[in-house]
Design a protein around this motif. Structure first.
Motif, mmCIF file in Angstrom:
data_model
loop_
_atom_site.group_PDB
_atom_site.id
_atom_site.type_symbol
_atom_site.label_atom_id
_atom_site.label_comp_id
_atom_site.label_asym_id
_atom_site.label_seq_id
_atom_site.Cartn_x
_atom_site.Cartn_y
_atom_site.Cartn_z
ATOM 1 N N LYS A 201 -21.159 -48.095 18.715
ATOM 2 C CA LYS A 201 -21.546 -47.004 19.617
ATOM 3 C C LYS A 201 -21.374 -45.649 18.941
ATOM 4 O O LYS A 201 -22.223 -44.759 19.082
ATOM 5 C CB LYS A 201 -20.697 -47.062 20.896
ATOM 6 N N ILE A 202 -20.284 -45.499 18.200
ATOM 7 C CA ILE A 202 -20.052 -44.235 17.489
ATOM 8 C C ILE A 202 -21.123 -44.020 16.422
ATOM 9 O O ILE A 202 -21.683 -42.921 16.276
ATOM 10 C CB ILE A 202 -18.644 -44.229 16.856
ATOM 11 N N LEU A 203 -21.423 -45.075 15.668
ATOM 12 C CA LEU A 203 -22.431 -44.958 14.612
ATOM 13 C C LEU A 203 -23.807 -44.658 15.206
ATOM 14 O O LEU A 203 -24.573 -43.855 14.656
ATOM 15 C CB LEU A 203 -22.477 -46.247 13.787
ATOM 16 N N LYS A 204 -24.114 -45.285 16.330
ATOM 17 C CA LYS A 204 -25.399 -45.028 16.978
ATOM 18 C C LYS A 204 -25.473 -43.589 17.478
ATOM 19 O O LYS A 204 -26.526 -42.939 17.392
ATOM 20 C CB LYS A 204 -25.600 -46.001 18.141
ATOM 21 N N ALA A 205 -24.354 -43.093 17.991
ATOM 22 C CA ALA A 205 -24.318 -41.702 18.448
ATOM 23 C C ALA A 205 -24.541 -40.744 17.279
ATOM 24 O O ALA A 205 -25.230 -39.727 17.416
ATOM 25 C CB ALA A 205 -22.978 -41.406 19.120
ATOM 26 N N MET A 206 -23.977 -41.075 16.123
ATOM 27 C CA MET A 206 -24.163 -40.230 14.942
ATOM 28 C C MET A 206 -25.608 -40.281 14.457
ATOM 29 O O MET A 206 -26.157 -39.274 13.994
ATOM 30 C CB MET A 206 -23.211 -40.669 13.827
ATOM 31 N N LEU A 207 -26.229 -41.444 14.583
ATOM 32 C CA LEU A 207 -27.629 -41.570 14.176
ATOM 33 C C LEU A 207 -28.558 -40.757 15.061
ATOM 34 O O LEU A 207 -29.652 -40.377 14.641
ATOM 35 C CB LEU A 207 -28.050 -43.046 14.202
ATOM 36 N N ASN A 208 -28.144 -40.506 16.289
ATOM 37 C CA ASN A 208 -28.981 -39.770 17.219
ATOM 38 C C ASN A 208 -28.722 -38.266 17.204
ATOM 39 O O ASN A 208 -29.219 -37.544 18.064
ATOM 40 C CB ASN A 208 -28.788 -40.316 18.637
ATOM 41 N N LYS A 209 -27.936 -37.828 16.241
ATOM 42 C CA LYS A 209 -27.676 -36.400 16.068
ATOM 43 C C LYS A 209 -28.432 -35.889 14.845
ATOM 44 O O LYS A 209 -28.804 -36.651 13.956
ATOM 45 C CB LYS A 209 -26.175 -36.151 15.865
ATOM 46 N N ASN A 210 -28.636 -34.589 14.805
ATOM 47 C CA ASN A 210 -29.179 -33.981 13.596
ATOM 48 C C ASN A 210 -28.160 -34.102 12.470
ATOM 49 O O ASN A 210 -26.948 -34.031 12.714
ATOM 50 C CB ASN A 210 -29.499 -32.501 13.834
ATOM 51 N N PRO A 211 -28.619 -34.272 11.235
ATOM 52 C CA PRO A 211 -27.673 -34.407 10.115
ATOM 53 C C PRO A 211 -26.675 -33.261 10.013
ATOM 54 O O PRO A 211 -25.505 -33.481 9.709
ATOM 55 C CB PRO A 211 -28.594 -34.459 8.890
ATOM 56 N N THR A 212 -27.119 -32.038 10.287
ATOM 57 C CA THR A 212 -26.197 -30.905 10.197
ATOM 58 C C THR A 212 -25.141 -30.939 11.296
ATOM 59 O O THR A 212 -24.050 -30.388 11.130
ATOM 60 C CB THR A 212 -26.964 -29.574 10.279
ATOM 61 N N ASP A 213 -25.455 -31.586 12.418
ATOM 62 C CA ASP A 213 -24.487 -31.674 13.516
ATOM 63 C C ASP A 213 -23.356 -32.648 13.198
ATOM 64 O O ASP A 213 -22.231 -32.483 13.687
ATOM 65 C CB ASP A 213 -25.186 -32.113 14.808
ATOM 66 N N ILE A 214 -23.658 -33.678 12.410
ATOM 67 C CA ILE A 214 -22.617 -34.666 12.096
ATOM 68 C C ILE A 214 -21.950 -34.396 10.752
ATOM 69 O O ILE A 214 -20.985 -35.075 10.397
ATOM 70 C CB ILE A 214 -23.182 -36.105 12.115
#
Length: 334
Positions: A201-214
């Motif tokens: 779930k955490i990895l999926k949440a990171m995938l759904n963010k802009n690269p600069t946000d993560i």
């Protein structure tokens, strides 16, 4: 704001006024190059500001020039145009300096050189991608920037990286009800073997963010790369980890590579405090392979290592060419 079409030409004139010797007259007037500290101030106010915090640089140290005078100024959040122009100035300056190194040395001129460590801190690749997305506004700068990047930083011009960015640019994002924080990432990876669903779930949440946000979570994310190597971790979690890593790779790739190499180091009793730096990798790219043996049994993480190795080999070749241009052999007269 769009870039004025005259600005790239003005940057070229400015760079030439610093480096190119005018033989038409006896009086030579040269402008001074922009100091590294002045450039840092611009990027310190951007979304990459944390990477220019002089108090926190665990993986990519930058040396601050001593004895250089800098201009005091108050700077608001810089525009994309101003950051692109600074990147263009830096790349063009190094290109002209290296092309004229023999002449400058023969004339006894001591010319400033921007260090590789300093250049590695700059979000060159990310900014170039932004210019590519808006070529109506920055088209006049994109082509010369791409040429300079391919010449001096081939490790940032890998075909796979550019294809990855195109895929991420078209990625269909969905809102995931997960609060991303250092605490939640820590908890997810600490329980990766017993509760891989939470990690997913955490990895999926990171995938759904802009690269600069993560990117602010890059350090803690990479710190747990060894935990992904376990045989108890499902393959789809390992694949998701690689996908998140590739997204981070579009922001500040060289910092990410060094973080990953150090996180995967095969630490034994004789090398507990070893830290690999940018310079180590440039001199010997095979340092990348000094990793945990489990990497070679984990396909997704092995792909990450091979990507870093490919880039490191390209960077090493470029560094050798730069060194030969930087230290030209002058013919001795008489």
């Amino acid at each position: 704001a769009p870039l004025h079409p005259v600005m790239p030409a003005l940057v070229e004139v400015y760079v030439n006024s610093i480096l190119v010797i005018n033989n038409k007259g006896t009086n030579e007037y040269f402008n001074k190059p922009i100091t590294e500290e002045e450039i840092r101030r611009v990027f310190r106010n951007s979304i990459f500001g944390v990477n220019f915090d002089s108090q926190k640089k665990p993986f990519c140290p930058m040396e601050i020039d001593s004895g250089e005078s800098s201009v005091e100024f108050n700077l608001e959040k810089p525009t994309l145009a101003s950051q692109l122009l600074l990147i263009y100035y830096l790349l063009l300056y190094e290109d002209v300096r290296l092309s004229n190194a023999a002449t400058l040395l023969a004339n006894g001129r001591n010319i400033k050189s921007y260090s590789a460590a300093f250049l590695s801190e700059l979000p060159i690749k990310y900014l170039l991608h932004q210019a590519q997305k808006d070529q109506m506004s920055y088209g006049g700068l994109f082509s010369p920037l791409l040429r300079l990047l391919a010449t001096h930083f081939p490790q940032l011009s890998l075909v796979d990286d550019w294809m990855d960015y195109q895929v991420f640019g078209d990625y269909c994002r969905h809102q995931v009800d997960v609060n991303l924080s250092e605490t939640s990432i820590n908890e997810a990876f600490q329980n990766i073997e017993t509760n891989p669903y939470k990690t997913g779930k955490i990895l999926k949440a990171m995938l759904n963010k802009n690269p600069t946000d993560i990117w602010p979570f890059a350090e803690i994310f990479v710190r747990y790369v060894k935990s992904v190597l376990s045989d108890q971790v499902p393959r789809h979690i390992q694949e998701q980890y690689r996908e998140v890593w590739l997204r981070l790779n579009t922001v500040l790739p060289r910092c990410l590579w060094i973080m990953t190499i150090n996180a995967l180091l095969d630490i034994n009793g004789t090398a507990k405090n070893v830290t690999i730096t940018q310079e180590n990798v440039l001199v010997d790219p095979l340092q990348v392979l000094r990793c945990d043996i489990r990497v070679f049994r984990c396909g997704p993480i092995l792909k990450i290592i091979l990507r870093i190795l490919e880039a490191s080999l390209a960077a090493s070749r470029s560094q050798l060419s730069r060194h030969l241009l930087d230290k030209p052999l002058l013919e001795k007269s008489g």
